[in-house]
Design a protein around this motif. Structure first.
Motif, PDB file in Angstrom:
ATOM      1  N   ARG A 215     -23.600  -0.836  12.023  1.00 52.08           N
ATOM      2  CA  ARG A 215     -22.999  -1.533  13.182  1.00 52.08           C
ATOM      3  C   ARG A 215     -23.360  -2.944  13.605  1.00 52.08           C
ATOM      4  O   ARG A 215     -22.608  -3.652  13.935  1.00 52.08           O
ATOM      5  CB  ARG A 215     -22.886  -0.363  14.465  1.00 52.08           C
ATOM      6  CG  ARG A 215     -22.460   0.866  14.139  1.00 52.08           C
ATOM      7  CD  ARG A 215     -22.536   1.981  15.344  1.00 52.08           C
ATOM      8  NE  ARG A 215     -22.253   1.237  16.611  1.00 52.08           N
ATOM      9  CZ  ARG A 215     -21.848   2.104  17.532  1.00 52.08           C
ATOM     10  NH1 ARG A 215     -21.984   3.439  17.368  1.00 52.08           N
ATOM     11  NH2 ARG A 215     -21.673   1.744  18.765  1.00 52.08           N
TER      12      ARG A 215
ATOM     13  N   VAL B 180     -17.427  -0.038  16.091  1.00 47.76           N
ATOM     14  CA  VAL B 180     -17.823  -0.936  17.115  1.00 47.76           C
ATOM     15  C   VAL B 180     -16.499  -1.550  17.675  1.00 47.76           C
ATOM     16  O   VAL B 180     -16.519  -2.504  18.620  1.00 47.76           O
ATOM     17  CB  VAL B 180     -18.485  -2.086  16.500  1.00 47.76           C
ATOM     18  CG1 VAL B 180     -19.717  -1.717  15.618  1.00 47.76           C
ATOM     19  CG2 VAL B 180     -17.508  -2.613  15.287  1.00 47.76           C
TER      20      VAL B 180
ATOM     21  N   ASP C 207     -14.055  -0.626  20.049  1.00 49.27           N
ATOM     22  CA  ASP C 207     -13.678  -0.119  21.336  1.00 49.27           C
ATOM     23  C   ASP C 207     -14.516  -1.152  22.345  1.00 49.27           C
ATOM     24  O   ASP C 207     -13.823  -1.498  23.343  1.00 49.27           O
ATOM     25  CB  ASP C 207     -13.899   1.278  21.883  1.00 49.27           C
ATOM     26  CG  ASP C 207     -12.800   2.134  21.573  1.00 49.27           C
ATOM     27  OD1 ASP C 207     -11.636   1.555  20.953  1.00 49.27           O
ATOM     28  OD2 ASP C 207     -12.821   3.248  21.825  1.00 49.27           O
ATOM     29  N   ASP C 208     -15.775  -1.224  22.050  1.00 54.63           N
ATOM     30  CA  ASP C 208     -16.593  -2.373  22.856  1.00 54.63           C
ATOM     31  C   ASP C 208     -16.212  -3.571  22.828  1.00 54.63           C
ATOM     32  O   ASP C 208     -16.038  -4.529  23.850  1.00 54.63           O
ATOM     33  CB  ASP C 208     -18.199  -2.260  22.656  1.00 54.63           C
ATOM     34  CG  ASP C 208     -18.884  -1.143  22.920  1.00 54.63           C
ATOM     35  OD1 ASP C 208     -18.426  -0.440  23.904  1.00 54.63           O
ATOM     36  OD2 ASP C 208     -20.033  -0.731  22.588  1.00 54.63           O
TER      37      ASP C 208
ATOM     38  N   THR D  92     -12.393  -3.622  24.634  1.00 55.55           N
ATOM     39  CA  THR D  92     -12.578  -3.594  25.865  1.00 55.55           C
ATOM     40  C   THR D  92     -13.200  -4.953  26.585  1.00 55.55           C
ATOM     41  O   THR D  92     -12.690  -5.395  27.733  1.00 55.55           O
ATOM     42  CB  THR D  92     -13.270  -2.470  26.702  1.00 55.55           C
ATOM     43  OG1 THR D  92     -14.793  -2.410  25.791  1.00 55.55           O
ATOM     44  CG2 THR D  92     -12.473  -1.335  26.272  1.00 55.55           C
ATOM     45  N   GLY D  93     -13.766  -5.801  25.633  1.00 57.16           N
ATOM     46  CA  GLY D  93     -14.508  -6.957  26.003  1.00 57.16           C
ATOM     47  C   GLY D  93     -13.485  -8.229  25.755  1.00 57.16           C
ATOM     48  O   GLY D  93     -13.908  -9.301  26.060  1.00 57.16           O
TER      49      GLY D  93
ATOM     50  N   THR E 150      -8.853   1.162  21.220  1.00 56.66           N
ATOM     51  CA  THR E 150      -8.277   0.126  20.221  1.00 56.66           C
ATOM     52  C   THR E 150      -6.961   0.486  19.233  1.00 56.66           C
ATOM     53  O   THR E 150      -6.912   1.351  18.778  1.00 56.66           O
ATOM     54  CB  THR E 150      -9.433  -0.317  19.165  1.00 56.66           C
ATOM     55  OG1 THR E 150     -10.638  -0.660  19.721  1.00 56.66           O
ATOM     56  CG2 THR E 150      -9.164  -1.756  18.695  1.00 56.66           C
TER      57      THR E 150
END
Length: 211
Positions: A70, A101, A103-104, A107-108, A140
């Protein structure tokens, strides 16, 4: 970090792809995928995880657990610094790591979506060892392109999984883990399926990038 780049300098979107567990970013399958996507006006960037890059210097390393890769995927996103919409993904294990990785990053506001080419839903011949827990609540927008006879997840098997409604599936008739069909059985060639995949990724990318 070294990238292999294909397609127009400024395309509809940039697609960042990681390779599968056993073959490099310039394998025949990865070359064909990149060429097909670039042919649809997408900018394609490929990179290698450290263990695979080390093999080019004669250091034979096995692939680590996907979870441990990741940070390397995130480093690739940072190093690429793509213009315009960015889609992350990859072939097999590369797509799996990207999905961990996604979704982070989504959302960012750093990526528009995720594309997986031959997702390894389970190891071959081990259908009970599912790799889908994080896919049930995925936020996502995702497109998974899968051959119907993929030994890592057939159409019949995947149809029974509880997957997020953000995931769309493109099924390629009689395709294997490399999306290749048996032409005498299916009537389709590998080139046919690559073109269908590329057209679907392009259309899906345009749709989600407008949201």
């Amino acid at each position: 970090m070294n990238f292999l780049l294909d397609g127009p300098e400024i395309g509809t979107a940039t697609v960042l792809l990681a390779h599968g567990a056993g073959a490099p970013m310039d394998s025949g399958a990865m070359n064909a995928i990149a060429e097909a996507l670039a042919g649809e006006g997408l900018r394609v960037a490929r990179f290698e995880f450290g263990y695979m890059a080390a093999r080019r210097s004669g250091v034979r390393k096995p692939p680590p657990w996907a979870e441990r890769l990741r940070p390397e995927y995130l480093a690739a996103v940072n190093a690429l610094d793509a213009r315009g919409p960015l889609i992350i993904g990859g072939k097999s294990m590369g797509g799996r790591v990207a999905s961990m990785v996604a979704d982070d990053l989504y959302t960012g506001g750093r990526i528009a979506g995720l594309v997986c080419l031959g997702y390894p839903f389970h190891p071959p011949d081990k259908p009970a060892q599912l790799r889908t827990a994080h896919l049930t609540g995925l936020k996502t927008p995702t497109l998974i392109c899968q051959g119907t006879r993929d030994q890592f997840g057939t159409r019949e098997e995947v149809g029974a999984y509880a997957l997020s409604n953000r995931i769309e599936l493109l099924w390629l008739e009689d395709g294997d883990h490399d999306l290749k069909p048996r032409k005498r059985i299916s009537g389709f060639s590998a080139a046919d399926h690559l073109q269908t995949m590329a057209e679907a990724v392009h259309a899906w990318t345009k749709r989600i990038a407008q949201r």
